[in-house]
Each structure stands twice: as structure tokens, then as C-alpha cells.
Design an enzyme around this catalytic site. Sequence first.
Site, PDB file in Angstrom:
ATOM      1  N   GLU A  42     -10.005  -8.117   3.755  1.00  0.00           N
ATOM      2  CA  GLU A  42     -10.251  -7.262   4.928  1.00  0.00           C
ATOM      3  C   GLU A  42     -11.617  -6.587   4.899  1.00  0.00           C
ATOM      4  OE1 GLU A  42      -5.973  -7.064   3.462  1.00  0.00           O
ATOM      5  OE2 GLU A  42      -7.877  -6.366   2.611  1.00  0.00           O
ATOM      6  N   ASP A  73      -4.901 -11.922  -2.217  1.00  0.00           N
ATOM      7  CA  ASP A  73      -4.983 -10.508  -1.875  1.00  0.00           C
ATOM      8  C   ASP A  73      -6.308 -10.201  -1.169  1.00  0.00           C
ATOM      9  OD1 ASP A  73      -4.105  -7.907  -1.751  1.00  0.00           O
ATOM     10  OD2 ASP A  73      -3.914  -7.643  -3.911  1.00  0.00           O
ATOM     11  N   ASP A 113       0.940  -2.632   1.027  1.00  0.00           N
ATOM     12  CA  ASP A 113       1.271  -1.580   0.074  1.00  0.00           C
ATOM     13  C   ASP A 113       2.161  -0.499   0.682  1.00  0.00           C
ATOM     14  OD1 ASP A 113      -0.353  -3.009  -1.592  1.00  0.00           O
ATOM     15  OD2 ASP A 113      -2.103  -1.736  -1.295  1.00  0.00           O
TER      16      ASP A 113
END
Length: 801
Positions: A436, A433, A499
Amino acid sequence: MQRSAVVAVDEYRWSTDTVTLECITDDEEEAVGWKYREGTDTEVGTGGTVPVSLSFYTPTTFRFEFAANPDAGATETLNEFDEEAIIEPVDLTVEADEGVLRIDTDALRVTVGLDAWSFAVTTSDGRTVFEEQREDIDVHGDLRVDPLGYTTVERNNGPNRVTNTGTAFTLAPDEHVYGFGEKFTGFDKRGQRIESWHVEALGTETERSYKNVPFHLSTRGYGMLVDTTNRVEYDVGNTSTASGTVEVSDDTFSFVFFYGPSFKAIIEEYTALTGRVTRPPKWSFGVWMSRLGYESREHLESITARLREEEIPCDVVHLDPFWMREFHSCDLEWDIDQFPDPESMIAGLHEEGFHLSLWEHPYVPTGTDAFETARENGYFVTDATGKPYVMDNLCQGDYAGAIVDFSNPDAVDWWQEKTRELVEMGVDVFKTDYGEGIPEDAVFANGRTGASMHNYYPFLYNRTVYEAIADVNGSDEALVWGRSAWTGNQRFPMYWGGDAQPSFNGMHSALRGGLSVSLTGFPFWSHDIGGFRGTPSTETYIRWVQFGLLSSHSRCHGTTPREPWAFGEEAVRVFKKFATLRYRLISYLYSYAETACRTGLPVVRPLVLEYTDDPTTYNLDTQYLLGEELLVAPVFRETGDVDVYLPEGEWVDYWSAERYTGGQTLHRTVPLDEIPLFVRAGSILPLHESSQTVQEGSPDEATLRVTPVSTGETRATFDFYDEDRDRVVSLECDIDADGEAIDLSVEDPNATPSFVADVVDIDHPPTTLRVNGEDLRAVDADPARGEWTYDATDRTVRAVL
């Protein structure tokens, strides 16, 4: 801030496959008495020039590089390209005439203006494929867009520095543009502004995205990959409908130009250069069950027990951050209070046929032993003072932490050792995950700052984890479930769409993002079935289940329960129906996975990839092809209303067997337990028995559903991946126009599966049925190997090959 543009060529030279142009810019033009040079005889003006080079890899692929700060040299790329994979001999012809330089290969002509700079790429028959824009002016005669050049900015009331380079290009009136990574906005990117810069997208309804790839495809027949890891900004006909622009935050502007003209040919060449995917392990094509999150061993085992009790197929269960101690994510150490004896827990999961996925991110929280170890050994990205770049709200749980520096080999070894310990314990895959959040002013061990490492970081992060798994389990069993990605990340499968909102809009945006990233070299992608934050309606969940279980990979995930029983008995029934279908299609999906390894082509395909000459497909982002044989149209309305466009050819409804001629749009109201699903006539679709888990190895028996066209001769083919023998078996079926003769062919008669061919929609028994040229014997029922039968009720010929 000042913009300088290339205006002419001072001199040029060439070798076997490269042409170098020394160019004059408009800020030098007055100071330099210049002429262009043919060969090396003409006097060169005094003053500086900027170089442009064209290096040809093949007759249809070349690299363009413009260095605006030549004394410093061109920026060295961080992208890892395999140039040897695509290089072919190129016979360049270079000629100048009347102020124009013509550079010819067997397939393309590149034309460069010498007296007045211009740049165009045309085909051998004279069709313009790409052209720099220098004629888009307003009524005052001012350019609307900046042509090839660079921008300088004054620093500290004194020196100037080059900050940006780029160019403008023409957009044809009928041109359509696709790609740029996972973009959730309109599928056709014409009219949009696009930024290739990773961000926490906070949903999937805006231009912000986790997976940015500065590569696009044009219906004019070309692809362009900007070779940088710095920020890239595009204007694709937004400022002016006649022009596109591309700007790089660097003093070097480089791109690789691919001519197809087909999208498939471009993607194959592009992925050969940037790296082909490794086929994911077969079990990864099963159902993944997850949520945020299963908070204890007891909780997890209650879920797996019910999955088996309900006979819901499932191969992977996932643990989000709660597998680690509170305020310790991510130190990659178990919370043994909540998950006691993890080794035995994992062994129990494996015995029940489940693989285990664990969540992680590349940030380590302060106050942990892992943080102190990394700080003492210099494993973190630093600030300008050399201290770890600590930020609040960086880690899961909104606490402070620092970023692992994967440009540091020692930090990579440290992280991989922690990963290997978990893999040796039995963990199968990691959800990688985040990634960024790299600040532009961060400093890395390789000497780069976040300006050039921000976009590249996900490549290093996912490679680190992927290779650690491969070290233990082998490359055939290596897999990550990543969120952020850049050019080349497709080498480390696979990725999900972040998401999405738990709504029909969120579901649609997940599909748009997936179709977009599939055209930039990522053949496998997934999404959170049901959406991420919040609880979807029952109708949304069921419709998303149908779409998700007919995707390349399938994972249920969200902040609230996503197990089907949380949405009622009807949801369980529909889930099982489509999970059963998915597991019947595993050999089909796995065969396309093998195709992806060899070609880079995606498993889930936008219609424009297969039907680029059909204008109706140019903006079509509400349906897709699963492979080439199946067309899927998800339902995005509670009413069940859906429009389905059928491209050229003939299509057969999977559920009703009704036939439709292509080139039309069907208006349907679909019951909640169905999704529009069509089989292409003239195809072979391999199916086999469903199961509770994906079965390793080739199936003992595979049924080949052959769907002939209704009129005329049929020639159907399929490349079946025989896992046991690790080879592709070509399957063919020829049926004459009257249905009197059926000829089946299996390239490898010793293939592992026993093939049964069901040739559907046959009005009468054929006169002859041959397999590999030998006649099979007709029987009344229950054919054995070397026999066939005809069922008049089902209008089906069954042959046991």
C-alpha cells in the site's frame, strides 16, 4: 480552482453499439454558438467541445467515458478487462425528439438531454435505475453537488490544468448502496464518504482500508465500476441525503454500468469482465496456524508436533519475517542459523501433512546484496531524478528500503526467479503482505507515476508471486495470501482482512470488511482468528474461532500465541469441535469454490445478496450465509447474547434440529461451545468424515443431509463438485407433501463418491423411494447400495445410492 459542468450537446453520432456526444461546458457556453446535431446536417458551433461516449457491451452493460482534456486523449486504462467475455450483439435504436436523445436496447433506455444536459437510465418498463443529479439545490438555488464535469487548478500563477472529473447521481429515499472493496465501516455505505486509495489501515475500525475497489451495487438494480487506477472519492449521501458523487483524480472519467437487476446477475457480469477467480488448492481450505512469529525451526516443529499430538486438524503452518535474517526482510533468503537445512525441514512438514507458507513484502532493505542487485539493474521504483525511491520505515523492522518495480519485466523476472527457487524447495504459498506504500511522485518503468500506480501496484505484486508459484506447481496449486488489492485482484486468490484488533469490535469489523469485499468480486476472504496486535480474552478467542472456522478460509494469527492451547483446555475442546465440523464441510466448501470459479459469487455471502427484497437484510452485517444452505450468526458479546434474523422460508437449528419460520428475529443466549448455525429447509448439505488434514480427491463416501420443508412439497438441489472427475454433479431430491414418495436424482451415476442420503424429519417410512427413477429396496437396518431404511427414533430415512 474552478469547476466546469457539461450543459448541452453540440452534436452526436452513433454506430452499431456506440454513441458519441460532443458536449458544451458552462465555461464554453458563452463563447460558442451551439446547436445539437441530428445525424450530420446541422451546423456545428465554433469552439471546443468535450466528448462523452457510450459503448454497449450487452443490452444491459455499457461503458461511459468523459474526456475533459480531449486534445490529450482519454487516459489509457491500466485495468485488464476481458471485454470479449461479456460482449453480446446489441441492437441500438437512437432517436431524438424535442431536445432529448433516446438510446434504446432490448432492456434499457438511456436518455440524454441535448438542449440542457441530463442523463438517466431506465428499464424497458420505465423504472429509473440511475439518474445524474442536477436538481439538488439549497434555499439560495445553489447546487449542493457538482454534476458531470471537471475541475481545473491554476499552476504557478498561470496555466490551468484539469485535476478531477466526476459526476453526481440521485439517491432514492429507499436506496441502499454496497461494495467499494473491503470497507470496515457500516455495511450499507449510504451516508458515508469513501476514498478508494490504499493505505496501511492500522486496524479495521475506520474508513481506511487495504483493498479498495471502485465498484458499488445499488438496490435500484445497478452496479457501477469506475475504470481507473487513480484516486477515487465518493460521497454517498453524506453531504446531501438526496445525492451521491464520484470524483476521479484524472482528466478522464470512465465507468462501466451493469444492470441486473439482481445483485447476483451484476456480480456475474462484473467478474466476467474483470476476471474470475481460479479455484484455490483444496488444502487451502484446511486450518492455517500462524503467529508473529515462529522464530526458529525448533519452534516451528514444536508447534506442528503438538498440533498432531492434540489431534487438532491443520493443513498449513506459516512463518512470518523471522524466516529471513535480521535486517534482510525482504531479500527472500533463509536465515539458516535459525532455520538450518530448510529443505529437510520442509520435507518433514510435508511428510506430516503440513503445507508451508512464507511471509514477504515487495520492499528490499538497503545494505543487502539484493538491494545492490536491484539498484544496479534498475529494478526499483525511482524518484524524479531516476534514483531508487528509498524511504525510512518502509520495511519490516523500521529500516530503509526501496520498492520493487513490477511494471518492469526484468524486475518481475528477478523476483519470480527468487520465488521459484523457494517453491522448488517445497514452499507452497506466500503471504504477500503490504503493497500500500507507493508514493504519488514515484516513477515507474512504464512511465507512470505513483498517482496512477499506487492503487494498481497490488495487482502487479500479487500477480507476480502467484504466477511464479503456478510456474512450478501448476495453476491448480497456486495461491497467495494477500493483504492489498484493487480491481481484478480476485484473479489471484486469496486475501485476508489485515490487522483487526483482538476484541469483539475487531471481530465484527473483520466480518463487515469481508462482507463488503465479497460484493466486489472477491469470493474468498479470511481474517486473523483472535485479532492481530495483543492478546484476546479467552471468550473473544473462542467466539472468533467459531466464526473463523466457518469462513471461506481459516487462519489463526496474531502478535501473541494463537494456538488453542494458549487459551486453556476449553478453548482446545471448542477448537477441535469446530475444526472437525469444518473438515466435514470441505466438500461443501469446495463445491462452492467451484461455483465461484464459474460465477464469481462468494462463498461467504451477506444476506442481502440472497434476500435483496427483504428490507431487514439491508443493514445486516452481524451474520452471514456460508453458501446458500447454512446461516451463521457469530456471537459478539461475552454474555453469549445474540440476535439472529432468519429470512424467508424455514430454518432448522443445526445443533438441536428445532425448526423456525423465517421472517423473525430470535434472541438467544448461546453457550460458549456453540454458535447459532441454521440449515435452510429444502436443501441438501453434503458432509463426510473429518480428518487431520484435507484429503485430496473426491471422498469415498459423502452423506447428503436432506432437510425437507415441514409442510408442502420439497424440491432440494445441490451442485456437488466431483474433484476426481473435475465436473459438477447435480443432486436433486423431491418429496411429496405427505412424505409418501421420495425421489432422489444423481445426474452422473458414475460420480466418484458413494452417496448416502439422510432425509431428516420424516414422520413415517415412505411408500416409495426411488433413485434416478428406480425403486430402492426397504430393509430393517444397515442398508447397502440400492437399499434404504427408516429410523423411527431419529425420524430419518437413510438411502445408499
